[in-house]
Every structure is written in C-alpha cells, then in structure tokens.
Design a protein around this motif. Structure first.
Motif, PDB file in Angstrom:
ATOM      1  N   GLU A 287     -71.970   1.253  -9.987  1.00  0.00           N
ATOM      2  CA  GLU A 287     -70.709   1.671  -9.369  1.00  0.00           C
ATOM      3  C   GLU A 287     -70.640   3.191  -9.226  1.00  0.00           C
ATOM      4  N   ALA A 288     -71.203   3.901 -10.200  1.00  0.00           N
ATOM      5  CA  ALA A 288     -71.216   5.372 -10.118  1.00  0.00           C
ATOM      6  C   ALA A 288     -71.979   5.835  -8.880  1.00  0.00           C
ATOM      7  N   PHE A 289     -73.137   5.228  -8.618  1.00  0.00           N
ATOM      8  CA  PHE A 289     -73.903   5.619  -7.444  1.00  0.00           C
ATOM      9  C   PHE A 289     -73.220   5.176  -6.152  1.00  0.00           C
ATOM     10  N   ALA A 290     -72.536   4.041  -6.204  1.00  0.00           N
ATOM     11  CA  ALA A 290     -71.771   3.621  -5.024  1.00  0.00           C
ATOM     12  C   ALA A 290     -70.669   4.633  -4.717  1.00  0.00           C
ATOM     13  N   ARG A 291     -70.022   5.144  -5.783  1.00  0.00           N
ATOM     14  CA  ARG A 291     -68.979   6.161  -5.584  1.00  0.00           C
ATOM     15  C   ARG A 291     -69.557   7.453  -5.035  1.00  0.00           C
ATOM     16  N   VAL A 292     -70.722   7.851  -5.570  1.00  0.00           N
ATOM     17  CA  VAL A 292     -71.374   9.068  -5.064  1.00  0.00           C
ATOM     18  C   VAL A 292     -71.635   8.928  -3.574  1.00  0.00           C
ATOM     19  N   PHE A 293     -72.167   7.772  -3.182  1.00  0.00           N
ATOM     20  CA  PHE A 293     -72.456   7.562  -1.768  1.00  0.00           C
ATOM     21  C   PHE A 293     -71.166   7.520  -0.948  1.00  0.00           C
ATOM     22  N   ALA A 294     -70.117   6.929  -1.504  1.00  0.00           N
ATOM     23  CA  ALA A 294     -68.850   6.810  -0.768  1.00  0.00           C
ATOM     24  C   ALA A 294     -68.208   8.174  -0.509  1.00  0.00           C
TER      25      ALA A 294
ATOM     26  N   LEU B   2     -72.174  14.112 -10.894  1.00  0.00           N
ATOM     27  CA  LEU B   2     -72.509  12.742 -11.266  1.00  0.00           C
ATOM     28  C   LEU B   2     -71.959  12.377 -12.644  1.00  0.00           C
ATOM     29  N   TRP B   3     -72.098  13.280 -13.632  1.00  0.00           N
ATOM     30  CA  TRP B   3     -71.566  13.008 -14.974  1.00  0.00           C
ATOM     31  C   TRP B   3     -70.059  12.796 -14.904  1.00  0.00           C
ATOM     32  N   ARG B   4     -69.376  13.608 -14.106  1.00  0.00           N
ATOM     33  CA  ARG B   4     -67.911  13.499 -14.010  1.00  0.00           C
ATOM     34  C   ARG B   4     -67.514  12.131 -13.458  1.00  0.00           C
ATOM     35  N   ILE B   5     -68.176  11.692 -12.392  1.00  0.00           N
ATOM     36  CA  ILE B   5     -67.882  10.374 -11.818  1.00  0.00           C
ATOM     37  C   ILE B   5     -68.142   9.280 -12.847  1.00  0.00           C
ATOM     38  N   THR B   6     -69.269   9.376 -13.534  1.00  0.00           N
ATOM     39  CA  THR B   6     -69.646   8.354 -14.514  1.00  0.00           C
ATOM     40  C   THR B   6     -68.657   8.307 -15.671  1.00  0.00           C
ATOM     41  N   LEU B   7     -68.304   9.468 -16.210  1.00  0.00           N
ATOM     42  CA  LEU B   7     -67.353   9.482 -17.321  1.00  0.00           C
ATOM     43  C   LEU B   7     -65.991   8.947 -16.902  1.00  0.00           C
ATOM     44  N   ASN B   8     -65.556   9.275 -15.698  1.00  0.00           N
ATOM     45  CA  ASN B   8     -64.271   8.747 -15.234  1.00  0.00           C
ATOM     46  C   ASN B   8     -64.307   7.222 -15.147  1.00  0.00           C
TER      47      ASN B   8
END
Length: 196
Positions: A44-51, A66-72
């Motif tokens: 899901e983290a990589f899907a968000r990065v791509f989105a 990337l860390w920020r997205i993952t931690l959130n």
C-alpha cells in the motif's frame, strides 16, 4: 523518483520498489508485529507513492518521503486496531515471529542461540509496549539506522524532539525490560521450587 514524477517511467518505479520493498516491510513489521499485515502495508505504501507521484517535490531525500508515507500507514493501522481491540493471531514473542529478526554473523551454540532468542523476544515485547511516537523513533534509529536529523525530517518534528523521544523511549525500554526480567526470574524460581 524524479523519472517517475516527470515521465511516469514504470522501469524507474520498479527499481524504487526493488530497492525499498524489504526496508519498508521491515519497518511495518517492527511497528505492527504482524508479518502478513506488514506485507499488505508495504504494498500500500508503494501504491500511495505511485498515486502521489505528480505531487512529489524533491525538497528532501526520497527515503524521507517514503518513510513518512509508511509510518502514516502504520499509525493508521494501529489506531484502527485500538478501535477494534484487534490482537495479532501470532504472539509477538513467539520464536518464529520475524519481528526484529537478525541474521547472526557467526554460528552460536544451541544454548547461546536460545538465550539470544529469549532476549530478542523480551526486547520485542518491550518495544511493542511503547507508545507509537517512541516506537517509531527507536525503530528508525536502531533498526533502519537513520540519523536523528533524518528521523526529524521523516516525522516532521524538530531534531531536539526526536532526541528527547529517544531518551524517553530508552528509559521506558529499560524499565520494561527490567520488569520483564524480574517477572521471568520469579516465574523460573517458582517452577524450580515446585520441582524440588
């Protein structure tokens, strides 16, 4: 990430995923103590990065982004669990738990390995008892090897706050480990008295 941002380059995105998938999954495992959910959240983290690739601004390193997205995502999952009072099926202190797994640099004797496994299980239990902000700082510093400055960027807080959270987290971990060790020793001595 710049090529993904400007050109929607799938090959560049595949390289990012290949490079960062394991570290992102490890971070999720350490935050959640659930291997299967960690796999889902890393995807899901990589899907968000791509989105959000078109909104990406390279003001800081990609890893910080990337860390920020993952931690959130991890924080959202932990909040969701608290609301549902959800407990992972596998106990975090089981020997098979991949959480915080470390490959030894050399072979250990069975006794040494058993002791290391017990100690690792205690550390995992203690880490999972920390509040999310403290756990995040410990995981990013000690397991992902980020510097305090980088952690501050990821968490979007001052570096001094990161250092104070780390100090408090270490104090809490020390107290928890001491309590676990005393409790474990008491339990062992009770069992030994029953055997006599």
């Amino acid at each position: 990430m710049w090529r993904v941002h400007l050109q929607d380059d799938p090959a560049a995105f595949a390289l990012l995923v290949k490079r960062w998938q394991l570290p992102v999954q490890r971070l999720c495992e350490r935050m959640l103590a659930d291997e299967h959910r960690a796999e889902d959240l890393s995807q899901e983290a990589f899907a968000r990065v791509f989105a959000v690739r078109k909104n990406y601004q390279p003001a800081s390193k990609f890893s910080t982004f990337l860390w920020r997205i993952t931690l959130n995502l991890c924080y959202d999952e932990l909040r969701h669990r608290r609301r549902l009072r959800e407990i992972p099926l596998e106990p975090a202190d089981s020997e098979e738990a991949p959480l915080l797994a470390v490959l030894p640099a050399r072979e250990f004797s069975p006794d040494e390995q058993a002791l290391r496994n017990e100690q690792a299980a205690l550390v995992r239990r203690a880490l999972l008892q920390l509040a999310d902000p403290y756990r995040a700082v410990v995981v990013l510093r000690h397991y992902e090897d980020l510097k305090f400055r980088e952690i501050a960027e990821v968490l979007e807080i001052p570096e001094g706050t990161v250092k104070s959270r780390m100090a408090e987290a270490m104090t809490q971990l020390h107290q928890l480990l001491k309590r676990f060790t005393i409790k474990e020793n008491f339990t062992k001595s009770s069992k030994e008295r029953l055997l006599v």
